[in-house]
Enzyme design. Sequence first.
Site, PDB file in Angstrom:
ATOM      1  N   CYS A  51      -7.583  74.002  35.988  1.00  0.00           N
ATOM      2  CA  CYS A  51      -7.543  72.905  35.004  1.00  0.00           C
ATOM      3  C   CYS A  51      -7.471  71.524  35.650  1.00  0.00           C
ATOM      4  O   CYS A  51      -7.757  70.517  35.005  1.00  0.00           O
ATOM      5  CB  CYS A  51      -6.361  73.083  34.061  1.00  0.00           C
ATOM      6  SG  CYS A  51      -6.414  74.635  33.183  1.00  0.00           S
TER       7      CYS A  51
ATOM      8  N   HIS B 140      -3.556  66.480  30.594  1.00  0.00           N
ATOM      9  CA  HIS B 140      -4.260  67.751  30.380  1.00  0.00           C
ATOM     10  C   HIS B 140      -3.765  68.355  29.064  1.00  0.00           C
ATOM     11  O   HIS B 140      -2.570  68.401  28.796  1.00  0.00           O
ATOM     12  CB  HIS B 140      -3.972  68.684  31.554  1.00  0.00           C
ATOM     13  CG  HIS B 140      -4.492  70.065  31.365  1.00  0.00           C
ATOM     14  ND1 HIS B 140      -5.735  70.322  30.833  1.00  0.00           N
ATOM     15  CD2 HIS B 140      -3.936  71.292  31.618  1.00  0.00           C
ATOM     16  CE1 HIS B 140      -5.932  71.633  30.780  1.00  0.00           C
ATOM     17  NE2 HIS B 140      -4.851  72.232  31.236  1.00  0.00           N
TER      18      HIS B 140
ATOM     19  N   ASN C  85      -6.813  74.392  24.992  1.00  0.00           N
ATOM     20  CA  ASN C  85      -6.848  74.078  26.427  1.00  0.00           C
ATOM     21  C   ASN C  85      -8.253  74.385  26.955  1.00  0.00           C
ATOM     22  O   ASN C  85      -8.637  75.548  27.066  1.00  0.00           O
ATOM     23  CB  ASN C  85      -5.791  74.935  27.148  1.00  0.00           C
ATOM     24  CG  ASN C  85      -5.793  74.722  28.651  1.00  0.00           C
ATOM     25  OD1 ASN C  85      -6.690  74.096  29.200  1.00  0.00           O
ATOM     26  ND2 ASN C  85      -4.784  75.260  29.321  1.00  0.00           N
TER      27      ASN C  85
END
Length: 333
Positions: A118, A260, A290
Site C-alpha cells: 500500500c 492511506h 482500501n
Amino acid sequence: MRLFNTKILGTGSYLPERIVTNKDLSERIDTSHDWIVERTGIHQRRVADLSKGENPSGMAKEASLKAIEAANLTPNDIDLILVSATMPDQSMPNTASVLQEKLGITNLCPTLDVNAACSGWIYLVPMADAMIKTGLYKHILIVGSEMLSSFNNWDDRNTCILFGDACGAAVLGRASENEDSRIYSSILTCDSTKKDHLTLMAGGANKRITHEVLDKNEQWMTMNGQQIFKAAVTTMAAHAERVAREAELTLDQIDWFIPHQANLRIIEAVGTRFNIPASKVIVNVDRFANTSSASVPVALDEAIRDGRIKRGDNLLMAAFGAGLTAGAICLKY
Ligand code: ACO
C-alpha cells in the site's frame, strides 16, 4: 549542478464500474453492513472486471491518460514510467511496459514496476523527485494500480471486507522558476520485524501454485488485523509529524492531509495523534475501501478535480503497507 523543483503537473484516477456493497458481502459471508461500517467506515468498494479490460495496466491506462491531459502533455512526452502494483498484470513483462504500449508511447522510455504494497505510490514520489531535481528525467508518470480482488479470499470475512480495486496516477515534472511548487520533505521506512502480519506466501518463487496449495487455501492473503492497525497508527502519525517538521510547516500551514485509506478508525486515530482537524483530512474509504497503493493518488485526484485542493496548497500524504513499509511526503501543490 543546477537543481529543479518538482511539481505535480497533473493527476488522474480510474475506478472500476462494478460496486460491491456491504450488503452484497453479507449475503455471502457471516458479516453485516453495520459491523463493517462500525469497524472500518467502509460502505462499498469497486471490483474490477477483466472482461472489460479492468486489470492493473488497463485501469492505469485510463488514469494515466487523464493525468497526462491534466499536465497538458501528450503520452510521448513521458520519459519514465513507474508503476506500483502489489499484484501486477503478470510476472513478465512488467505492468509498466504493458502500460507504455497501451498509452501508445513510442519513445522507448524506461519502465519499472515496484512493490511496496500500500505504500508503493508514496515510495515513488521521492524517487521521482530525486530524478527530476537532478535533471535525469523531465516528465515521470507514477502510477498506483491495484487489483487486490484477484487475491482477496471472498470467503474470509477478516480480509475481504477491507479491499477494493482502483488506479491513481500523477505526472511529476519541473516547476518553472516563477512557481512555488516543490516537494519539501519525505520519509520512507520499512520495519521488517512486522513483515509476517500481512502476507501472501504462495504464487512466488518459494511456493508455486499447486493443487496442494489450493487445497490448503494458501493462495490468499492472510492478515493480523490488530497488529497492522496499531503499527499503522503509530507509524503514520510519527511520519506525518516528521515531514511537517522537516518542511518547517506548522499544522496550521498544512492545508490537506491525505492518509492511506485503509480504515476510517485508523485515519481518525492518526488525525488525533497528529492533531490535525478532521475538516482537513481527505477521506474516501467509505466509497472505495482500501485500494492499496492507489488510495492516496485517487484521493488526491478526487480532491483536485472537485476543487478542494488548489495550486499553492501545502499537502501532507502518508501511507503504510505490508512489509511493514511506510512513508510520508510534504509538498506544495
Ligand atoms: N464481520 C463480522 N465479524 C467479524 C468480521 C466481519 N467481517 N471480521 C472479524 N469479525 C469478528 C472476529 O471474528 C472477532 O470475533 P470474536 O471476538 O468472536 O473472535 C470480532 O469480530 C472482533 O475481531 P477483531 O479482529 O478484534 O476486530 P477489529 O476491531 O480489530 O477489526 C479489522 C478488524 C477491521 C480488520 C481491523 O483490525 C483493521 O482494520 N486492521 C487493519 C487492517 C489493515 O489496514 N490492513 C491493510 C494493510 S495495508 C496493505 O498493505 C494491504
